[in-house]
Design an enzyme around this catalytic site. Structure first.
Site, short mmCIF file in Angstrom:
data_model
loop_
_atom_site.label_atom_id
_atom_site.label_comp_id
_atom_site.label_asym_id
_atom_site.label_seq_id
_atom_site.Cartn_x
_atom_site.Cartn_y
_atom_site.Cartn_z
N ARG A 1 -14.71 88.02 -2.87
CA ARG A 1 -14.45 88.67 -4.15
C ARG A 1 -13.19 89.53 -4.18
NH1 ARG A 1 -20.04 90.15 -7.14
NH2 ARG A 1 -18.94 89.13 -8.84
N LYS B 184 -25.37 91.37 -19.90
CA LYS B 184 -24.87 92.29 -18.87
C LYS B 184 -23.36 92.14 -18.70
CE LYS B 184 -24.86 91.61 -13.99
NZ LYS B 184 -23.47 91.83 -13.71
N ASN B 185 -22.89 90.91 -18.54
CA ASN B 185 -21.48 90.73 -18.18
C ASN B 185 -20.52 91.04 -19.33
OD1 ASN B 185 -22.20 90.17 -15.60
ND2 ASN B 185 -21.86 87.95 -15.72
N CYS C 86 -22.55 92.26 -5.89
CA CYS C 86 -23.32 91.36 -5.02
C CYS C 86 -22.43 90.76 -3.94
CB CYS C 86 -23.92 90.22 -5.85
SG CYS C 86 -25.21 90.76 -6.95
N ASP D 28 -24.10 81.56 -11.89
CA ASP D 28 -25.17 82.57 -11.90
C ASP D 28 -26.55 81.95 -12.16
OD1 ASP D 28 -23.19 84.37 -11.45
OD2 ASP D 28 -23.33 85.40 -13.37
N ARG E 109 -30.56 95.51 -11.60
CA ARG E 109 -29.18 95.68 -12.04
C ARG E 109 -28.89 94.82 -13.26
NH1 ARG E 109 -25.36 93.74 -8.25
NH2 ARG E 109 -24.20 93.85 -10.18
C1 UD1 Z 1 -17.93 87.18 -13.14
C2 UD1 Z 1 -19.37 87.55 -13.33
C3 UD1 Z 1 -20.26 86.88 -12.28
C4 UD1 Z 1 -19.99 85.38 -12.23
C5 UD1 Z 1 -18.50 85.07 -12.13
C6 UD1 Z 1 -18.20 83.59 -12.24
C7 UD1 Z 1 -19.16 89.76 -14.27
C8 UD1 Z 1 -19.35 91.22 -14.09
N1 UD1 Z 1 -19.50 88.98 -13.24
O1 UD1 Z 1 -17.56 87.71 -11.86
O2 UD1 Z 1 -21.61 87.13 -12.62
O3 UD1 Z 1 -20.65 84.83 -11.10
O4 UD1 Z 1 -17.78 85.76 -13.16
O5 UD1 Z 1 -18.70 83.10 -13.44
O6 UD1 Z 1 -18.75 89.30 -15.31
N2 UD1 Z 1 -10.99 85.42 -7.50
C9 UD1 Z 1 -9.89 85.59 -6.69
N3 UD1 Z 1 -9.06 86.65 -6.95
C10 UD1 Z 1 -9.28 87.51 -7.99
C11 UD1 Z 1 -10.42 87.30 -8.80
C12 UD1 Z 1 -11.26 86.23 -8.53
O7 UD1 Z 1 -9.67 84.83 -5.74
O8 UD1 Z 1 -8.50 88.45 -8.16
C13 UD1 Z 1 -11.91 84.28 -7.21
C14 UD1 Z 1 -13.29 84.78 -6.78
O9 UD1 Z 1 -13.34 85.08 -5.40
C15 UD1 Z 1 -14.16 83.59 -7.18
C16 UD1 Z 1 -13.47 83.04 -8.44
O10 UD1 Z 1 -12.14 83.58 -8.41
O11 UD1 Z 1 -14.13 82.61 -6.17
C17 UD1 Z 1 -14.11 83.43 -9.74
O12 UD1 Z 1 -14.26 84.83 -9.80
P1 UD1 Z 1 -14.30 85.65 -11.17
O13 UD1 Z 1 -14.36 84.71 -12.32
O14 UD1 Z 1 -13.23 86.66 -11.14
O15 UD1 Z 1 -15.70 86.39 -11.04
P2 UD1 Z 1 -16.04 87.88 -11.46
O16 UD1 Z 1 -15.28 88.24 -12.69
O17 UD1 Z 1 -15.99 88.77 -10.28
#
Ligand code: UD1
Length: 417
Positions: free
Chosen positions: A121, A22-23, A116, A304, A396
């Site tokens: 986020r 998915k990701n 989610c 996850d 999803r």
């Molecule tokens: C992706 C995955 C999700 C997984 C996560 C961590 C997808 C679609 N989703 O989510 O399933 O749980 O990686 O392995 O691939 N953060 C900030 N600012 C930003 C971006 C992130 O502070 O601009 C923080 C987030 O709040 C979180 C951490 O960084 O605490 C990691 O987030 P991130 O790796 O970006 O997760 P996603 O890409 O949203």
């Protein structure tokens, strides 16, 4: 509204074939619009997140054809229109259209992404990355306009090794002028899959899978054929289910090293595992040792898989701990696990689970995607009937979950009510 009913306590025997990740898929579909030529992606999971991204392709007037497990995307007649909030809020990964549209047209207008509710986020790192490449970001409430006269390669250090920000910056930078270096980049296998896809289209990306990614901008991206990697989170979920109910259960079509951290923890707990080149066979045991986990960025223990793992911890003897370091709000499944009979206490970002406890079916809620997976795992282990509501969250991200589990002996159905 859909509900899932599980008659638990049954042994599961046979083979579950893992679908495409998915990701990775949710980044590959937006990435495909970076060319004007036809792109074919195979091993695409039939999940509702894929449907939601196809709805955005339709909005952008991108032709696509879906066949079983594949999608052919042709952006030749594409139009860079504003993406409505109704589309962006359906899933987190809608934000990959930000990087892709910015990369292709130097302008994108869209809304804050959904997904989610597992934490705040924010997308500040994505936006800072775009700004470093020369874009101007303005926002009006939830609506973002990101535009640039020209995108220019830059050195970008990510304060957090964010998966989303790493991929989004890569998407914006592939057609920028000059060289971009992303430091403290995330190293997840999905990032490597997306970089390989872009390179097959003609991009020049090196270092994906390490913490330094280098992108030499190119003028043109062309057609290509690409395969999505197996879903390591789906694989891990079923390996955990196998540890609870497998007698034995084979999880097939996987890359075992992508779930190394999970497999080590299962071995520590005493789960019987046979690890092959592209499969794991798991045999449940009567007793498990207490085992603690702490989530971390790849190759650490995947956040996850944390929620499904806590279900297994309820079957371990003694006290196990789970510490969540990535998301602030990822214990929403705990009250429902307690309703099922678990003994869990959450303090700050750590859950302490005392076991073993007998689980007994009842009515629970899938509060988010992986919490939903945890409810399925618990329902399969529990005696009697478990009814799960808000099943849409599970659909999803888990392709044909009912069919896959039914084929190995589970009593599980989804009903429309
Ligand atoms: C992706 C995955 C999700 C997984 C996560 C961590 C997808 C679609 N989703 O989510 O399933 O749980 O990686 O392995 O691939 N953060 C900030 N600012 C930003 C971006 C992130 O502070 O601009 C923080 C987030 O709040 C979180 C951490 O960084 O605490 C990691 O987030 P991130 O790796 O970006 O997760 P996603 O890409 O949203």
């Amino acid at each position: 509204m859909k509900i899932m009913e599980i008659e638990g306590g049954k042994d599961l025997t046979g083979t579950i074939r893992i679908s495409g990740a998915k990701n990775a898929t949710v980044a590959l579909i937006p990435a495909a619009i970076l060319t004007d030529e036809e792109v074919t992606i195979c091993n695409v999971p039939e999940i509702t997140d894929t449907d939601s991204l196809c709805d955005i392709l339709k909005e952008l007037n991108v032709d696509y054809k879906r066949a079983s497990e594949s999608i052919v995307i042709n952006p030749e007649k594409m139009k860079n229109v504003e993406i409505g909030e109704i589309f962006s809020k359906k899933l987190r990964a809608s934000y990959y259209f930000m990087g892709a549209l910015l990369g292709k047209y130097k302008k994108v207008v869209m809304y804050f992404p959904g997904g989610c509710s597992i934490g705040a986020r924010p997308i500040d790192l994505h936006l800072k990355g775009f700004e470093a490449l020369g874009a101007k970001v303005t926002s009006e409430g939830n609506k973002y306009t990101v535009e640039a006269e020209e995108l220019k390669g830059a050195n970008i250090y990510l304060d957090i090794a964010s998966v989303g920000a790493t991929i989004n910056i890569m998407l914006a930078a592939v057609r920028a002028k000059g060289k971009t270096i992303i430091d403290n980049a995330a190293k997840e296998p999905e990032i490597v899959n997306v970089a390989t896809f872009l390179n097959n289209m003609g991009a020049k990306i090196s270092g994906a899978g390490t913490s330094t990614i280098k992108i030499q901008g190119v003028d043109h991206l062309g057609k290509c054929f690409h395969e999505v990697i197996p879903d390591r989170i789906e694989a891990g979920t079923y390996v955990i289910i196998g540890s609870l109910c497998g007698n034995p259960l084979k999880i097939d079509n996987i890359i075992p090293e992508h779930i190394d951290a999970l497999l080590s923890k299962l071995e520590e707990a005493g789960v019987s595992l046979e690890v092959g080149a592209d499969y794991v066979i798991v045999q449940k045991q009567e007793k498990y040792r207490s085992t603690s986990i702490k989530t971390a960025v790849y190759p650490g223990f995947a956040t996850d898989l944390q929620q499904p793992f806590t279900v297994l911890q309820t079957q371990m003897t003694g006290k196990s701990k789970t510490t969540e370091t990535i998301w602030e709000n990822r214990f929403m499944h705990v009250p429902y696990l307690k309703d099922l009979g678990a003994d869990i206490m959450v303090k700050n970002q750590t859950a302490t689970i005392a076991g073993p406890t007998k689980l007994k079916g009842c009515e629970v809620v899938a509060t988010d995607l992986r919490a939903g997976a945890a409810m399925v795992a618990a329902g399969l282990k529990a005696e009697g009937k478990t009814t799960i509501t808000s099943v849409e969250h599970i659909l999803r991200g888990y392709e044909q979950i009912v069919e896959k589990l039914t084929n190995v002996g589970a009593k599980i159905t989804i009903k429309e009510i």
